[in-house]
Design an enzyme around this catalytic site. Structure first.
Site, mmCIF file in Angstrom:
data_model
loop_
_atom_site.group_PDB
_atom_site.id
_atom_site.type_symbol
_atom_site.label_atom_id
_atom_site.label_comp_id
_atom_site.label_asym_id
_atom_site.label_seq_id
_atom_site.Cartn_x
_atom_site.Cartn_y
_atom_site.Cartn_z
ATOM 1 N N TYR A 126 75.633 22.585 20.734
ATOM 2 C CA TYR A 126 75.220 23.058 22.055
ATOM 3 C C TYR A 126 74.549 24.422 21.908
ATOM 4 O O TYR A 126 75.111 25.330 21.285
ATOM 5 C CB TYR A 126 76.427 23.182 22.995
ATOM 6 C CG TYR A 126 75.976 23.518 24.393
ATOM 7 C CD1 TYR A 126 75.651 22.504 25.287
ATOM 8 C CD2 TYR A 126 75.802 24.839 24.798
ATOM 9 C CE1 TYR A 126 75.171 22.798 26.553
ATOM 10 C CE2 TYR A 126 75.325 25.140 26.065
ATOM 11 C CZ TYR A 126 75.015 24.117 26.936
ATOM 12 O OH TYR A 126 74.530 24.406 28.198
ATOM 13 N N GLN A 188 77.750 18.692 31.790
ATOM 14 C CA GLN A 188 77.181 17.334 31.721
ATOM 15 C C GLN A 188 76.680 17.003 30.312
ATOM 16 O O GLN A 188 76.781 15.862 29.860
ATOM 17 C CB GLN A 188 76.098 17.128 32.784
ATOM 18 C CG GLN A 188 74.877 18.048 32.702
ATOM 19 C CD GLN A 188 75.066 19.387 33.412
ATOM 20 O OE1 GLN A 188 76.185 19.820 33.708
ATOM 21 N NE2 GLN A 188 73.958 20.056 33.688
ATOM 22 N N GLN A 255 76.776 45.489 22.136
ATOM 23 C CA GLN A 255 77.763 44.526 22.590
ATOM 24 C C GLN A 255 77.729 44.403 24.110
ATOM 25 O O GLN A 255 77.768 43.306 24.676
ATOM 26 C CB GLN A 255 79.162 44.962 22.136
ATOM 27 C CG GLN A 255 80.212 43.902 22.289
ATOM 28 C CD GLN A 255 79.856 42.663 21.523
ATOM 29 O OE1 GLN A 255 79.446 42.712 20.375
ATOM 30 N NE2 GLN A 255 79.969 41.512 22.165
ATOM 31 N N HIS A 258 75.325 42.083 26.375
ATOM 32 C CA HIS A 258 75.480 40.623 26.478
ATOM 33 C C HIS A 258 75.879 40.189 27.881
ATOM 34 O O HIS A 258 75.413 39.168 28.390
ATOM 35 C CB HIS A 258 76.574 40.130 25.529
ATOM 36 C CG HIS A 258 76.102 39.897 24.134
ATOM 37 N ND1 HIS A 258 75.175 38.956 23.818
ATOM 38 C CD2 HIS A 258 76.441 40.488 22.956
ATOM 39 C CE1 HIS A 258 74.962 38.970 22.502
ATOM 40 N NE2 HIS A 258 75.710 39.889 21.965
ATOM 41 N N GLU A 323 86.621 39.704 17.763
ATOM 42 C CA GLU A 323 85.557 38.827 17.251
ATOM 43 C C GLU A 323 84.761 39.577 16.173
ATOM 44 O O GLU A 323 84.634 39.112 15.060
ATOM 45 C CB GLU A 323 84.650 38.456 18.431
ATOM 46 C CG GLU A 323 83.505 37.533 18.066
ATOM 47 C CD GLU A 323 82.507 37.398 19.208
ATOM 48 O OE1 GLU A 323 82.517 38.241 20.139
ATOM 49 O OE2 GLU A 323 81.687 36.455 19.159
ATOM 50 N N HIS A 324 84.226 40.735 16.547
ATOM 51 C CA HIS A 324 83.486 41.586 15.607
ATOM 52 C C HIS A 324 84.299 42.849 15.365
ATOM 53 O O HIS A 324 84.703 43.506 16.323
ATOM 54 C CB HIS A 324 82.134 42.006 16.181
ATOM 55 C CG HIS A 324 81.268 40.880 16.620
ATOM 56 N ND1 HIS A 324 81.218 40.456 17.944
ATOM 57 C CD2 HIS A 324 80.416 40.079 15.932
ATOM 58 C CE1 HIS A 324 80.364 39.441 18.032
ATOM 59 N NE2 HIS A 324 79.861 39.186 16.842
ATOM 60 N N ASP A 357 74.677 39.063 13.379
ATOM 61 C CA ASP A 357 74.234 38.180 14.460
ATOM 62 C C ASP A 357 73.014 37.358 14.055
ATOM 63 O O ASP A 357 72.862 36.208 14.455
ATOM 64 C CB ASP A 357 73.831 39.003 15.694
ATOM 65 C CG ASP A 357 75.016 39.601 16.418
ATOM 66 O OD1 ASP A 357 76.147 39.155 16.162
ATOM 67 O OD2 ASP A 357 74.803 40.517 17.243
ATOM 68 N N GLU A 411 116.031 7.386 7.726
ATOM 69 C CA GLU A 411 115.310 7.497 9.002
ATOM 70 C C GLU A 411 115.435 6.212 9.825
ATOM 71 O O GLU A 411 114.800 6.088 10.874
ATOM 72 C CB GLU A 411 113.838 7.856 8.756
ATOM 73 C CG GLU A 411 113.685 9.256 8.148
ATOM 74 C CD GLU A 411 112.259 9.821 8.206
ATOM 75 O OE1 GLU A 411 111.348 9.103 8.661
ATOM 76 O OE2 GLU A 411 112.094 10.999 7.817
ATOM 77 N N HIS A 416 110.190 -0.284 6.472
ATOM 78 C CA HIS A 416 109.574 0.590 5.473
ATOM 79 C C HIS A 416 110.268 0.387 4.117
ATOM 80 O O HIS A 416 109.613 0.255 3.083
ATOM 81 C CB HIS A 416 109.686 2.062 5.885
ATOM 82 C CG HIS A 416 108.679 2.488 6.897
ATOM 83 N ND1 HIS A 416 108.562 1.918 8.145
ATOM 84 C CD2 HIS A 416 107.707 3.454 6.844
ATOM 85 C CE1 HIS A 416 107.580 2.519 8.812
ATOM 86 N NE2 HIS A 416 107.046 3.449 8.058
#
Lengths: 429, 429
Positions: A126, A188, A255, A258, A323-324, A357, A411, A416
């Site tokens: 995406y 969608q 930063q 954004h 994150e960074h 980046d 068990e 088995h």
């Protein structure tokens, strides 16, 4: 402009606590979109594209043609294209170092055990679109998938009102080796890729998006795999008095541009540095566009922690799990072993976040909101899966059979135990 | 008793299509449990434990004591304990082979790029309980976590009505190195581990459970990571005329005894084998407990595909993407490269599924319902995370700065470009 927070304190605890992805109202709207695309197919998909992107998309123009991709090459700045190609090569080289072979280990008694590591077959990437263009996101998703060996990489990106896709995104797709490009975005698009609406269903969906895309990814998780749930971007800077205030200020602003929800955090033992950084922020703000977004981000989500020492700075950083993470100290590598929770760590004065980046090679799709505690940057493993291999020899089987029967019976699984016993008894085998 | 399906056919398409985890009604009930535990804390947690497990659990007995774990050793069969210890060692050895080092690569101009691979800090392992005991599940979750280096491994398992935990599960926890054991199960246990109710919150939750546990894991996904969403167990057997019918039949039954929803599939070019297997199933069924469960599983979810050849058998198997795949052919390794979609592949007559379920070393927590297309067996990577390292030298920065600025400007991110430009201009840096 940026809030000062003392550490330790209740205010610090509140600021550093885990974020969460709850947004029940958005989740309900997203569930409706996902369910409609799943049940009504392309009719619903194209209706949403008209409603949310304002574009007329139908069966005939849904998939972007090769001709349109070729044409994009004449629309882009050749210098930018050259830079994209060099970035692509750096990303490829860094991710190739992550490749691991499958292995099968033969043992002396004839037993063979192993782990096959193989690419996913079909992946959906995406890429946000609309007014903005994110060719770097195309590269950061598609190149690792191709390095991993994924034969079918599909890209979904929302069209502009006129139905067009940004030419930079298209050339980036071509350079990265994307196999199919579709004009669709939002929840969608995620539903269409997961359930195979208008295209063959994918096995995994990766890439960043807004809250609708993110919650749609959560909803289809399990039907397909996803890379992660990502929220607003963040940078945390650990700096000492050796840091250049103008660099820290510039990194804060990069930063903050954004998104008003972006978080910028400075953690420093130097009150003098903190003041110098604030003065630099004011100075640099004056000459940059997007000033309102940056000011609001800094005011709402920025923070400066004055700590005792760099040891405590690492503690704050690990609790935030950024994150960074930039380390602008005299000897940045000295802290690396202590910095256990971060998506990407940028060391020294010449590693501002944009280096990562766009260009250096490591991935810019990174965990946010404290999820670096458990998520990783997008990487080659993201696009591969494993299969165990078990080939027991008769000698090994004979040796282990009684243990296996004992465990199965403990068990309460008699059939088995029987599957082992029948092989012990049977002389034909 | 087992349905014959011809291939290719519409019936085959329907049988082989992806399963899905939708169960809106259960999801709503699970959401209520998760929300209550999150908002009302241990009060809600202990209420649900009383309601669903019938056990009185409170702050004083919530965490299982060391004394109780030690006491469990006197309650277990010493032969089973010895077998568990040997299984533990095999699992440890197999998973140790998966460990990878962090790496940082210094380049000639002083730039260093790398990838740190480090353990998660705190992991929650879910182990089903109640009447049954699953010591093997304890080992299969906790041993890889410990091999990965996770310092805090927490285990949640539902108590019996008297509040007790099965002693086999407790000794397995001790052998595997589990650090804390809590008396709780179901969706409420998943919520407690994710949100830190009654114990410190974990970073990731792994392990199998029923539909309530599975949907709770989906709901907390993003707040913590999870291993996968797992459904009913499956085996697909590819066999030719060289296979021993009694083995295939026994393997069908061992799968079918789990659950009436368990799926057992035989894919073979030999109609004679299929008939012999069916006769064997009848014969072995007669002497095994759990007969009703097995019969219903075979009738409802079993299938036999008679295919043209082994090539087509691989095609059917890849479309099904089975959790367990057994290859009982004359030269099983010859097919391995074609079998691209499976959780674990068991090759040859002496590798029945229980060998992998209990003992060989590879993990028994495996992707089900076609999710082997994108999920992996539980493995060391499951319990680790990555961090990128970027340390640009001045030389590299000077070389790349213009490319990075060009790319940032092409994406309309001027403050990103500024963070690079300010370092080019500044002479102090």
């Amino acid at each position: 402009m940026v809030r000062r927070i003392s550490y330790p304190s209740a205010e610090a605890d509140a600021y550093l606590q885990k974020k969460s992805f709850d947004d029940v109202q958005v989740a309900e709207r997203v569930a409706e979109v996902v369910a409609n695309v799943r049940s009504r197919g392309t009719a619903a998909l194209f209706e949403y594209t008209k409603r949310f992107d304002g574009a007329d998309v139908n069966e005939s123009n849904f998939r972007v043609s090769e001709a349109e991709i070729e044409a994009a090459y004449s629309q882009v700045d050749p210098d930018v294209l050259a830079a994209l190609r060099r970035a692509c090569e750096n990303i490829r080289r860094f991710h190739e170092k992550q490749l691991r072979p499958s292995w099968i280990e033969p043992e002396a008694d004839g037993t063979m055990l192993g782990q096959l590591i193989r690419p996913l077959e079909r992946v959906g990437v995406y890429v946000p679109g609309g007014l903005a263009s994110y060719p770097s996101s195309v590269l950061m998703n598609a190149v690792p998938a191709k390095v991993a060996g994924v034969p079918q990489v599909v890209m979904a990106t929302p069209p502009g009102k006129d139905g067009s896709i940004n030419p930079y995104s298209l050339v980036a797709a071509k350079e990265a080796g994307v196999d199919e490009v579709y004009r669709m975005g939002g929840a969608q698009a995620v539903a269409a890729m997961a359930f195979g609406v208008g295209l063959k269903a994918v096995d995994k969906i990766t890439g960043p998006g807004n809250i609708y895309v993110t919650l749609a990814k959560k909803q289809v998780y399990g039907t397909v795999d996803i890379d992660m749930l990502a929220g607003p971007s963040e940078v945390l800077v650990i700096a000492d008095e050796s840091a250049t205030p103008a660099y820290v200020a510039a990194d804060f602003l990069s930063q903050a541009e954004h998104d008003v929800r972006a978080a910028t955090v400075l953690v420093t033992p130097s009150a003098a540095l903190a003041e110098a950084v604030e003065a630099e922020i004011e100075r640099q703000l004056a000459v940059l566009p997007r000033r309102e977004i940056m000011e609001q981000a800094l005011r709402d989500n920025g923070a400066i922690f004055i700590v005792q020492d760099l040891e405590e700075a690492c503690e704050v950083s690990n609790r935030f799990a950024p994150e960074h993470l930039e380390v602008l100290t005299e000897t940045p590598f000295a802290l690396l072993g202590k910095l256990t929770q971060a998506g990407a760590i940028f060391l020294g004065p010449y590693s501002p976040e944009p280096v990562g980046d766009y260009f250096a090679g490591p991935n810019h799709v990174l965990p946010t909101g404290g999820t670096a505690r458990f998520y990783s940057p997008l990487n080659v493993d993201t696009f591969q899966k494993k299969t165990s291999v078990i080939a027991y020899s008769k000698a090994r089987f004979d040796r282990d059979a009684r243990d296996i029967i004992a465990l199965a019976k403990a068990e309460g699984l008699d059939a088995h135990a029987n599957a082992v016993a029948v092989r012990l008894e049977n002389k034909e085998g």
